[in-house]
Design an enzyme around this catalytic site. Structure first.
Site, PDB file in Angstrom:
ATOM      1  N   SER A   2       0.866  -1.170   0.000  1.00 24.93           N
ATOM      2  CA  SER A   2       0.000   0.000   0.000  1.00 24.93           C
ATOM      3  C   SER A   2       0.907   1.226   0.000  1.00 24.93           C
ATOM      4  CB  SER A   2      -0.888  -0.024   1.242  1.00 24.93           C
ATOM      5  OG  SER A   2      -1.665   1.150   1.333  1.00 24.93           O
ATOM      6  N   LYS A  51      -1.037  -1.104  -4.448  1.00 28.09           N
ATOM      7  CA  LYS A  51      -2.203  -0.289  -4.098  1.00 28.09           C
ATOM      8  C   LYS A  51      -1.718   1.131  -3.890  1.00 28.09           C
ATOM      9  CE  LYS A  51      -4.676   0.062   0.273  1.00 28.09           C
ATOM     10  NZ  LYS A  51      -5.361  -0.740   1.311  1.00 28.09           N
ATOM     11  N   LYS A  73      -2.930   5.057  -2.732  1.00 29.97           N
ATOM     12  CA  LYS A  73      -3.978   5.823  -2.072  1.00 29.97           C
ATOM     13  C   LYS A  73      -4.411   6.943  -3.000  1.00 29.97           C
ATOM     14  CE  LYS A  73      -4.067   3.801   2.017  1.00 29.97           C
ATOM     15  NZ  LYS A  73      -5.294   3.221   2.586  1.00 29.97           N
ATOM     16  N   ASP A 132      -7.115   2.961  -3.301  1.00 31.14           N
ATOM     17  CA  ASP A 132      -7.858   3.003  -2.034  1.00 31.14           C
ATOM     18  C   ASP A 132      -8.185   4.454  -1.697  1.00 31.14           C
ATOM     19  OD1 ASP A 132      -8.966   2.674   0.463  1.00 31.14           O
ATOM     20  OD2 ASP A 132      -7.207   1.734   1.382  1.00 31.14           O
ATOM     21  N   GLU A 166     -11.048   0.649  -3.590  1.00 26.88           N
ATOM     22  CA  GLU A 166     -11.365   0.322  -2.199  1.00 26.88           C
ATOM     23  C   GLU A 166     -12.066   1.490  -1.502  1.00 26.88           C
ATOM     24  OE1 GLU A 166      -7.850  -1.144  -0.241  1.00 26.88           O
ATOM     25  OE2 GLU A 166      -8.768  -1.091   1.744  1.00 26.88           O
ATOM     26  N   ASP A 206     -13.819  -1.883   2.764  1.00 25.83           N
ATOM     27  CA  ASP A 206     -12.897  -1.972   3.907  1.00 25.83           C
ATOM     28  C   ASP A 206     -13.631  -1.437   5.143  1.00 25.83           C
ATOM     29  OD1 ASP A 206     -10.938  -1.480   5.847  1.00 25.83           O
ATOM     30  OD2 ASP A 206      -9.539  -0.455   4.533  1.00 25.83           O
ATOM     31  N   LYS A 229      -9.827  -6.913   7.816  1.00 21.62           N
ATOM     32  CA  LYS A 229      -8.827  -6.482   8.798  1.00 21.62           C
ATOM     33  C   LYS A 229      -9.223  -7.092  10.129  1.00 21.62           C
ATOM     34  CE  LYS A 229      -7.382  -2.197   6.599  1.00 21.62           C
ATOM     35  NZ  LYS A 229      -7.581  -0.735   6.526  1.00 21.62           N
ATOM     36  N   GLY A 288      -4.121  -4.057   6.070  1.00 22.66           N
ATOM     37  CA  GLY A 288      -3.110  -3.717   7.068  1.00 22.66           C
ATOM     38  C   GLY A 288      -3.411  -2.387   7.721  1.00 22.66           C
TER      39      GLY A 288
END
Ligand code: OSB
Ligand code: MG
Length: 371
Positions: free
Chosen positions: A138, A164, A166, A191, A216, A241, A265, A293
């Site tokens: 990420s 991934k 952000k 995400d 996400e 998520d 998670k 995570g």
């Protein structure tokens, strides 16, 4: 056998990140983490409360988690004989929310039970579907696009199986276009951490052009329903998520077609008991899952590795090497990733790593023994 908990020790550690981590809700330079040690019959199990320093990812944060652990979770467990770690979830289910605080203690008891039995944790939880888990990374929002491209190149060269990135308004369509230009072949996802609303549907539809594996949590952190009309208009699968806190939520989200993928998670759903139920629901509906995570220390990371051996964790997770986060991790050995982007499972008892007690002491800022 029964588990009679003698003591619960809460510890708070402070560890700077190797590189800041920026999401749509803020930038983190250093982690403050609440660790949980549970003791029975001279054996210790360890867990981690995976909340952030601030109530920005969800409503939980370290100060609150500490107090929930001390005042509401520990008194429900100390002095009682548990038949198994599986009982912890129900014994703390009267607490509304605070899943990460509850889950940190629950996961510690799972580790304790496995160590008492001399079993690896992954076996205790019913995992073991694979000997190595597929890993992704990420990557946070960077100051510049070239810095992001540089980071992606480093991680792709290290072997990670998916990237991934952000996103947030202002760091989305144009940035992903540059990433796709530079890396047309990589498995890529984005995400949003709840940064958009249904008013942004055109902007989110524009992302379809980049054949992302998934997007996400685009909409509100506590919102499942609005994802339904959004998913109907997107080719890209939505992965939920933040808003999936239980197996019931997972079932509802899948049945109403709010998503095609779910990120599990451990803390967000309150520990292994509920994480397994979320996993099972998704498997029934043939919805793939992966392990998310929360910038965990080695302890939370080791739990995530065990969780990722359940059969339906078929997509690469956000579980990556210790050295990506820390100059030094609190477990021994550190978590390492192979050149094919996998973490190997070991058969040591419990979560399979030792605590580096000397280093732990050096980063500890608070400790409280509950008995
Ligand atoms: O949404 O997955 C998330 C980190 C903190 C809070 C939320 C998230 C994340 C990550 C990092 O994406 C995953 C990791 O490398 O631990
Ligand atoms: Mg996320």
């Amino acid at each position: 056998m029964g588990i009679k908990l003698d003591r619960i020790v809460l510890r708070r550690i402070e560890m700077p990140l190797v590189h800041f981590f920026q999401t749509s809700f803020g930038r983190t330079y250093s982690r403050s983490i609440v660790l949980v040690e549970v003791q029975a019959d001279g054996v210790s199990g360890w867990g981690e409360m995976t909340c952030g320093e601030n109530p920005f990812y969800n409503e939980e944060w370290v100060d609150a988690a500490w107090l929930i652990g001390k005042h509401y979770v520990a008194p429900r467990l100390l002095g009682h004989t548990l038949e198994s770690a599986d009982d912890v979830n129900a014994r703390t289910a009267h607490i509304r929310g605070h899943n990460m605080a509850r889950g940190g203690v629950e996961a510690a008891v799972w580790d304790l039970e496995a160590r008492m039995k001399g079993l690896p944790l992954y076996q205790s939880i019913g995992g073991g579907a694979r000997r190595e888990i597929p890993c992704g990374v990420s990557i946070g929002i960077q100051d510049t696009v070239p810095q992001l491209l540089q980071k992606i190149e480093t991680e792709v060269n290290a072997g990670y199986q998916r990237i991934k990135m952000k996103i947030a308004p202002g760091w989305d369509v144009d940035v992903i276009r540059e990433v796709r230009k530079a890396f047309p072949q990589i498995a890529l996802m984005a995400d949003a951490n709840s940064a958009y609303t249904l008013a942004d549907i055109d902007r989110l539809q524009a992302l379809d052009e980049f054949y992302l594996m998934m997007i996400e949590q685009p909409l509100a952190h506590d919102e499942i329903i609005d994802h339904v009309p959004l998913q109907a208009k997107l080719k890209t699968p939505i992965c939920l998520d933040e808003c999936i806190r239980s197996a019931h939520h997972a079932k509802q989200a899948i049945e109403m077609r709010a998503c095609g993928i779910i990120n599990i998670k451990l803390g967000r759903v309150g520990g292994f008991g509920e994480a397994k139920r979320v996993h099972d629901v998704c498997q029934q509906y043939q919805v793939p899952v992966w392990c998310g995570g929360m910038l965990e220390s080695g302890i939370g990371r080791a739990h995530n590795i065990a969780l990722s051996t359940l059969p339906n964790f078929v997509l690469p997770g956000d579980v990556s090497a210790s050295e990506r986060y820390w100059k030094r991790d609190i477990i021994d050995p550190w978590v390492t990733v192979s050149p094919r982007g996998t973490i190997a499972i070991n058969d040591n008892p419990g979560f399979g790593y030792e605590i580096d007690h000397d280093f732990l002491k050096s980063v500890q800022v608070q400790e409280e023994v509950l008995s």
